[in-house]
Design a protein around this motif. Structure first.
Motif, mmCIF file in Angstrom:
data_model
loop_
_atom_site.group_PDB
_atom_site.id
_atom_site.type_symbol
_atom_site.label_atom_id
_atom_site.label_comp_id
_atom_site.label_asym_id
_atom_site.label_seq_id
_atom_site.Cartn_x
_atom_site.Cartn_y
_atom_site.Cartn_z
ATOM 1 N N ALA A 120 -10.635 44.264 11.404
ATOM 2 C CA ALA A 120 -11.389 43.501 10.839
ATOM 3 C C ALA A 120 -10.795 42.694 9.629
ATOM 4 N N GLY A 121 -10.072 43.432 8.845
ATOM 5 C CA GLY A 121 -9.592 43.044 7.560
ATOM 6 C C GLY A 121 -10.394 43.482 6.445
ATOM 7 N N LEU A 122 -11.276 44.484 6.360
ATOM 8 C CA LEU A 122 -12.434 44.944 5.415
ATOM 9 C C LEU A 122 -11.710 45.506 4.419
ATOM 10 N N GLY A 166 -3.819 39.959 7.346
ATOM 11 C CA GLY A 166 -3.653 41.160 8.221
ATOM 12 C C GLY A 166 -2.859 40.924 9.413
ATOM 13 N N LEU A 167 -2.368 42.080 9.910
ATOM 14 C CA LEU A 167 -1.703 41.858 11.304
ATOM 15 C C LEU A 167 -2.035 43.032 12.120
ATOM 16 N N ASP A 168 -2.550 42.729 13.328
ATOM 17 C CA ASP A 168 -3.473 43.551 14.236
ATOM 18 C C ASP A 168 -2.817 43.289 15.560
ATOM 19 N N VAL A 169 -2.737 44.064 16.641
ATOM 20 C CA VAL A 169 -2.497 43.874 17.894
ATOM 21 C C VAL A 169 -3.889 43.220 18.647
ATOM 22 N N ASN A 170 -5.020 43.670 17.928
ATOM 23 C CA ASN A 170 -6.328 42.983 18.645
ATOM 24 C C ASN A 170 -7.280 42.945 17.377
ATOM 25 N N PRO A 171 -6.979 41.942 16.594
ATOM 26 C CA PRO A 171 -7.796 41.434 15.427
ATOM 27 C C PRO A 171 -9.347 41.281 15.456
ATOM 28 N N LEU A 172 -10.175 41.911 14.938
ATOM 29 C CA LEU A 172 -11.695 41.714 15.024
ATOM 30 C C LEU A 172 -12.127 40.821 14.145
ATOM 31 N N ASP A 173 -13.196 40.223 14.377
ATOM 32 C CA ASP A 173 -14.008 39.329 13.659
ATOM 33 C C ASP A 173 -15.429 39.805 13.228
ATOM 34 N N VAL A 174 -15.403 40.017 12.111
ATOM 35 C CA VAL A 174 -17.013 40.584 11.586
ATOM 36 C C VAL A 174 -18.051 39.659 11.782
ATOM 37 N N THR A 175 -17.964 38.324 12.017
ATOM 38 C CA THR A 175 -18.916 37.339 12.240
ATOM 39 C C THR A 175 -19.303 37.484 13.757
ATOM 40 N N ASP A 176 -18.466 38.064 14.534
ATOM 41 C CA ASP A 176 -18.892 38.205 16.103
ATOM 42 C C ASP A 176 -19.639 39.350 16.320
ATOM 43 N N ASP A 179 -17.968 42.327 18.123
ATOM 44 C CA ASP A 179 -16.850 43.146 17.372
ATOM 45 C C ASP A 179 -17.494 43.947 16.164
ATOM 46 N N LEU A 180 -18.623 43.505 15.783
ATOM 47 C CA LEU A 180 -19.238 44.439 14.593
ATOM 48 C C LEU A 180 -19.856 45.665 15.289
ATOM 49 N N ALA A 181 -20.181 45.371 16.488
ATOM 50 C CA ALA A 181 -21.142 46.425 17.249
ATOM 51 C C ALA A 181 -20.078 47.646 17.365
ATOM 52 N N ALA A 202 -18.744 43.585 5.605
ATOM 53 C CA ALA A 202 -18.664 42.624 6.541
ATOM 54 C C ALA A 202 -19.239 41.278 5.955
ATOM 55 N N ALA A 203 -20.416 41.422 5.339
ATOM 56 C CA ALA A 203 -20.864 40.366 4.405
ATOM 57 C C ALA A 203 -19.930 39.708 3.446
ATOM 58 N N VAL A 204 -19.127 40.648 2.848
ATOM 59 C CA VAL A 204 -18.209 39.971 1.952
ATOM 60 C C VAL A 204 -17.183 39.266 2.650
ATOM 61 N N ALA A 205 -16.558 39.961 3.904
ATOM 62 C CA ALA A 205 -15.485 39.246 4.647
ATOM 63 C C ALA A 205 -15.769 37.909 5.291
ATOM 64 N N GLY A 206 -17.188 38.184 5.570
ATOM 65 C CA GLY A 206 -17.809 36.872 6.331
ATOM 66 C C GLY A 206 -17.857 35.506 5.453
ATOM 67 N N THR A 207 -18.108 35.874 4.210
ATOM 68 C CA THR A 207 -18.177 34.474 3.326
ATOM 69 C C THR A 207 -16.803 33.821 3.234
ATOM 70 N N ASP A 208 -15.782 34.654 3.045
ATOM 71 C CA ASP A 208 -14.429 34.061 2.769
ATOM 72 C C ASP A 208 -13.391 34.856 3.739
ATOM 73 N N PRO A 209 -13.378 34.609 4.912
ATOM 74 C CA PRO A 209 -12.565 35.554 5.964
ATOM 75 C C PRO A 209 -11.212 35.252 5.738
ATOM 76 N N PRO A 210 -10.349 36.605 6.012
ATOM 77 C CA PRO A 210 -8.759 36.543 5.649
ATOM 78 C C PRO A 210 -8.351 36.120 6.646
#
Length: 311
Positions: A120-122, A166-176, A179-181, A202-210
């Motif tokens: 999720a890019g954290l 970020g590069l990932d085969v299955n990127p996650l979204d911390v606002t979902d 995904d967070l669960a 997640a709160a940091v990333a959620g305000t400025d998603p990568p």
């Protein structure tokens, strides 16, 4: 390795002294022919302890009692197996930034960060977190990442990051929430502080998603790296990722990443990414090796809680 050996190695190297619950479960699975047979019905890459335990936790199953765990897994194996086939251990531990920070802060600024296996890019926000190295506090805000640093002075400031991807085969979204669960389920049961850290990061990333792209670490890395700003120092980095990559692709990646501009920062198990003439690691649990451009710099603990510089 046989599946039983994988679980014993996990108990000895990673869970011992860090997660009593997972150490007990790993040893119980290793001596249970029925559970081993179920796991052996999965592809080898899908038999790992963290994946099994995370899927059970996600479903609300018990992980504090081996007998209850065995009954739960046996009764729900088709459902558990289906989840293990489609999921991966995408532990996104922001605490690892504390081990990376001394290197990132020392590179020519500003930085363009490109994480391989970003989840999720954290870990793309080393400039936004606060750090505590003993009695030295670097930065402010939440989360505060604690790290026992040995053999090198703590950095005096955070890096300047002007681009992050970020590069990932299955990127996650911390606002979902789903995904967070899953990220929460991958945190070991006793580690309440890591759950709190996950929410804060997640709160940091959620305000400025990568920028997170779905892709392959070999086929898609050059194109993404080419989009980084030319006036920033490109840093391609990864942490506890390559063990999930088949050896041939791992070799292709390490050959490729050396041809890219900027720097390559790796934080990996030395059994997966070997280095010649490594000294013995510090006592007290499993350690990764932090390396810059292929040169080993430090032994690091798996969740960023300690880093010991190599003299």
């Amino acid at each position: 390795m046989a599946t039983a050996d994988i679980y014993l190695a996990f108990a000895d190297r990673e869970a011992s002294g860090v997660s009593p619950a997972y150490e007990r479960l790993s040893r119980a699975v290793a001596r249970d022919p029925e559970l081993l047979a179920l796991l052996d019905s999965l592809p080898p890459a899908k038999r790992q302890p963290n994946l099994l335990f995370g899927v059970v936790r996600l479903g609300g199953g018990p992980v504090d009692d081996p007998a209850a765990f065995r009954a739960y897994v046996s009764a729900r194996w088709p459902e558990i197996a289906a989840q293990m086939r489609v999921r991966a251990t995408q532990t996104n531990e922001a605490g690892r930034c504390a081990a990376l920070l001394p290197v990132l802060a020392a590179l020519p600024q500003p930085l363009a960060l490109l994480e391989v296996g970003a989840s999720a890019g954290l870990c793309l926000y080393p400039d936004r977190y606060a750090y505590r190295y003993g009695d030295r506090l670097v930065g402010d805000g939440e989360p505060v990442l604690d790290c026992a640093l040995t053999g090198v002075a703590p950095p005096v400031r955070r890096p300047e990051v002007v681009w992050r991807a970020g590069l990932d085969v299955n990127p996650l979204d911390v606002t979902d929430p789903a995904d967070l669960a899953w990220l929460d389920a991958l945190i070991w049961p006793e580690h309440r502080h890591r759950r709190e850290r996950l929410r804060a990061a997640a709160a940091v990333a959620g305000t400025d998603p990568p920028l997170l792209l779905r892709g392959d670490l070999v086929d898609d890395l050059p194109a993404l790296a080419a989009t980084a700003p030319a006036d920033a120092t490109l840093v391609v980095f990864h942490s506890s990722v390559l063990y999930q990559v088949p050896p041939a692709r791992r070799a292709a990646f390490t050959a490729l990443v050396r041809t890219l501009p900027g720097h390559w920062l790796a934080n990996e198990d030395p059994a997966v990414l070997p280095h010649a003439d490594l000294p013995e690691p510090p006592a007290g649990g499993f350690h990764n090796v932090l390396a810059l451009d292929g040169r080993p710099l430090a032994w690091t603990r798996g969740h960023g809680q300690a880093a010991t510089w190599i003299a």
